[in-house]
Design a protein around this motif. Structure first.
Motif, short mmCIF file in Angstrom:
data_model
loop_
_atom_site.label_atom_id
_atom_site.label_comp_id
_atom_site.label_asym_id
_atom_site.label_seq_id
_atom_site.Cartn_x
_atom_site.Cartn_y
_atom_site.Cartn_z
N VAL A 50 0.84 -1.21 0.00
CA VAL A 50 0.00 0.00 0.00
C VAL A 50 0.87 1.26 0.00
N TYR A 51 1.96 1.21 0.75
CA TYR A 51 2.91 2.34 0.77
C TYR A 51 3.44 2.60 -0.64
N GLU A 52 3.78 1.53 -1.35
CA GLU A 52 4.27 1.70 -2.73
C GLU A 52 3.18 2.27 -3.64
N LEU A 53 1.96 1.83 -3.42
CA LEU A 53 0.86 2.36 -4.22
C LEU A 53 0.69 3.87 -4.03
N LYS A 54 0.97 4.33 -2.82
CA LYS A 54 0.80 5.76 -2.51
C LYS A 54 1.99 6.60 -2.97
N THR A 55 3.15 5.98 -3.09
CA THR A 55 4.36 6.77 -3.36
C THR A 55 4.97 6.55 -4.73
N VAL A 56 4.56 5.50 -5.43
CA VAL A 56 5.12 5.19 -6.76
C VAL A 56 4.01 5.31 -7.80
N LYS A 57 4.32 5.89 -8.94
CA LYS A 57 3.36 6.05 -10.02
C LYS A 57 2.88 4.68 -10.52
N ILE A 58 1.60 4.60 -10.89
CA ILE A 58 1.01 3.37 -11.39
C ILE A 58 1.78 2.84 -12.61
N TYR A 59 2.18 3.75 -13.48
CA TYR A 59 2.91 3.32 -14.68
C TYR A 59 4.21 2.62 -14.31
N GLU A 60 4.91 3.13 -13.27
CA GLU A 60 6.16 2.52 -12.84
C GLU A 60 5.91 1.14 -12.22
N LEU A 61 4.82 1.03 -11.45
CA LEU A 61 4.48 -0.27 -10.86
C LEU A 61 4.17 -1.29 -11.97
N TYR A 62 3.49 -0.79 -13.02
CA TYR A 62 3.19 -1.67 -14.15
C TYR A 62 4.47 -2.15 -14.82
N GLU A 63 5.40 -1.25 -15.05
CA GLU A 63 6.66 -1.63 -15.72
C GLU A 63 7.44 -2.65 -14.90
N ARG A 64 7.42 -2.51 -13.57
CA ARG A 64 8.09 -3.48 -12.72
C ARG A 64 7.41 -4.85 -12.82
N GLY A 65 6.09 -4.83 -12.86
CA GLY A 65 5.35 -6.08 -13.00
C GLY A 65 5.58 -6.73 -14.35
N ARG A 66 5.70 -5.88 -15.38
CA ARG A 66 5.92 -6.39 -16.74
C ARG A 66 7.25 -7.14 -16.83
N LYS A 67 8.28 -6.61 -16.16
CA LYS A 67 9.59 -7.29 -16.14
C LYS A 67 9.49 -8.63 -15.42
N LEU A 68 8.70 -8.66 -14.36
CA LEU A 68 8.50 -9.91 -13.62
C LEU A 68 7.81 -10.96 -14.48
#
Length: 419
Positions: free
Chosen positions: A98-116
């Motif tokens: 939840v902390y990451e959701l509040k502090t990191v842009k959704i697009y960046e979270l998506y890119e990290r997930g895409r690499k995974l």
């Protein structure tokens, strides 16, 4: 001054309340319900998700047009949220996610997930090749087709990591002993292949001949059943260990079953489980099983088998739990000469009836014979065409049974009493 050490962090979100398939959506709901996110946070993330969707839809259309069908847009959105959720699962705990959701842009979270997803896809492909190398020599259709190019092989040729990451484009009929629940997309395939590899590894300790005889004893037509090979092999090997017999042979006699019954009948659930765990250690020793992952998988399978044993003890039906191996080469064969070819429609109906008969117990088939006798032509006078066909199919089915079972059914039918 008092020092406080080794105090575990008390989490606000209970991970058990989160969905494995829809992790992103469920963590937003739990975070909002527990006060970690407010309405502004939720609205901000929704706007970012819509912006990401617009960007992905433009790429999907290759910049030609801004319009896109609603169902395609919904599919891409599900793929985006699944990809973000996959990344969030890798974080230390839901509160930190939840902390990451509040502090990191959704697009960046998506890119990290895409690499995974890229990484998981490549790893799953490696495991698939490993499963191909240790796959079992069995005629079971669901097993063979699932491992074939038209089964899981299809996934690696058609999986769309960019726009359909949540999808499972593959035909998977073979049932695992420990099913993969609450996972979709690459996570499902990855876990399914891991489990199947471990099941194969255990079964590789036994010869294909012994496994075939065991499954043939379970059902003469086991190749058509949705049966899990590992579960049957593990169950009977456990029975052999409990009876003090040879585990690798997968042979268990009525005397062995009686021995097991006398050994276990007085135990409660805890005592039964202790006996099973002791027998499992004997299996590890005799088969020289050292792999920790395989041991954990076997131990995850034990509660289900223990429950079957417990029921078998209560109902005196352990022979239904520990199956006797049967050598098909020693059974009497049925010889026939080809006659006039049956009409395709009639053949289809015959197959349907045979499938139905295969689900019945001996006494149920005996009752059917009493209800639809076929011993003489006199009995077939003045009956409907439908009734005549039932008798014909039943007669054909009975004639193709092994001699011993056929005689047993006929004897049961003779001893039936009319109401």
């Amino acid at each position: 001054m008092m020092k406080i050490a080794n105090i575990e962090k008390r989490l606000i979100i209970d991970s058990h309340n989160l969905s494995g398939q829809f992790y992103f959506n469920s963590i937003l709901q739990e975070a909002y319900a527990n006060g970690l996110l407010n309405e502004y946070d939720i609205e901000n993330m929704q706007l970012q998700c819509i912006s990401l969707l617009a960007n992905k839809c433009e790429r999907y259309n290759m910049g030609v047009s801004s319009s896109i069908r609603i169902e395609i847009a919904e599919r891409i959105m599900k793929s985006n949220l699944y990809t973000i959720g996959l990344y969030l699962k890798t974080l230390p705990d839901p509160d930190y996610a939840v902390y990451e959701l509040k502090t990191v842009k959704i697009y960046e979270l998506y890119e990290r997930g895409r690499k995974l997803i890229d990484s998981r896809f490549n790893t799953a492909k490696i495991i698939y090749h490993m499963v191909q190398k240790n796959k079992l020599d069995t005629p079971n259709h669901s097993y063979v087709s699932t491992l074939g190019e038209e089964g899981i092989g299809t996934f690696f040729n058609t999986y769309d990591l960019e726009y359909d990451a949540h999808d499972i484009p593959a035909s998977i009929d073979y049932q695992l002993c420990n099913p993969v629940d609450d996972l979709i997309g690459i996570e499902f395939i990855h876990k399914y292949l891991e489990n199947l590899y471990l099941e194969n590894e255990f079964c590789m300790n036994f010869s294909p001949k012994n496994i075939h005889r065991l499954l043939y004893g379970y059902d003469r037509r086991y190749e058509d059943l949705l049966i899990n090979v590992f579960e049957q092999v593990l169950t009977v090997s456990l029975g052999c260990a409990l009876a003090g017999g040879s585990i690798r042979e997968l042979k268990i006699s009525q005397e062995d079953i009686q021995c097991i019954y006398e050994k276990l009948q007085g135990y409660d659930k805890q005592g039964l489980m202790l006996s099973i765990q002791k027998a499992i250690k004997n299996i590890y020793e005799e088969l020289d099983i050292r792999d920790t992952s395989l041991k954990k998988y076997i131990e995850r399978s034990l509660p289900k088998i223990a429950s079957n044993i417990e029921i078998g003890l209560k109902l005196n039906t352990l022979n239904k739990v520990f199956i006797n191996s049967v050598n098909p080469d020693l059974e009497s064969k049925i010889h026939f000469e080809s006659g006039v070819k049956m009409d395709d429609e009639e053949y289809r109906k015959l197959e349907e009836y045979i499938s139905l008969f295969n689900t019945l117990e001996d006494i149920e088939i005996a009752v059917m014979i009493r209800r639809h006798p076929f011993y003489s032509d006199i009995q077939a006078v003045d009956i409907s065409e439908k009734e005549h066909k039932i008798r014909l199919y039943l007669k054909r089915y009975i004639s193709e049974l092994p001699d011993k079972r056929r005689e047993q059914i006929i004897q049961i039918e003779k001893n039936l009493m009319e109401d």
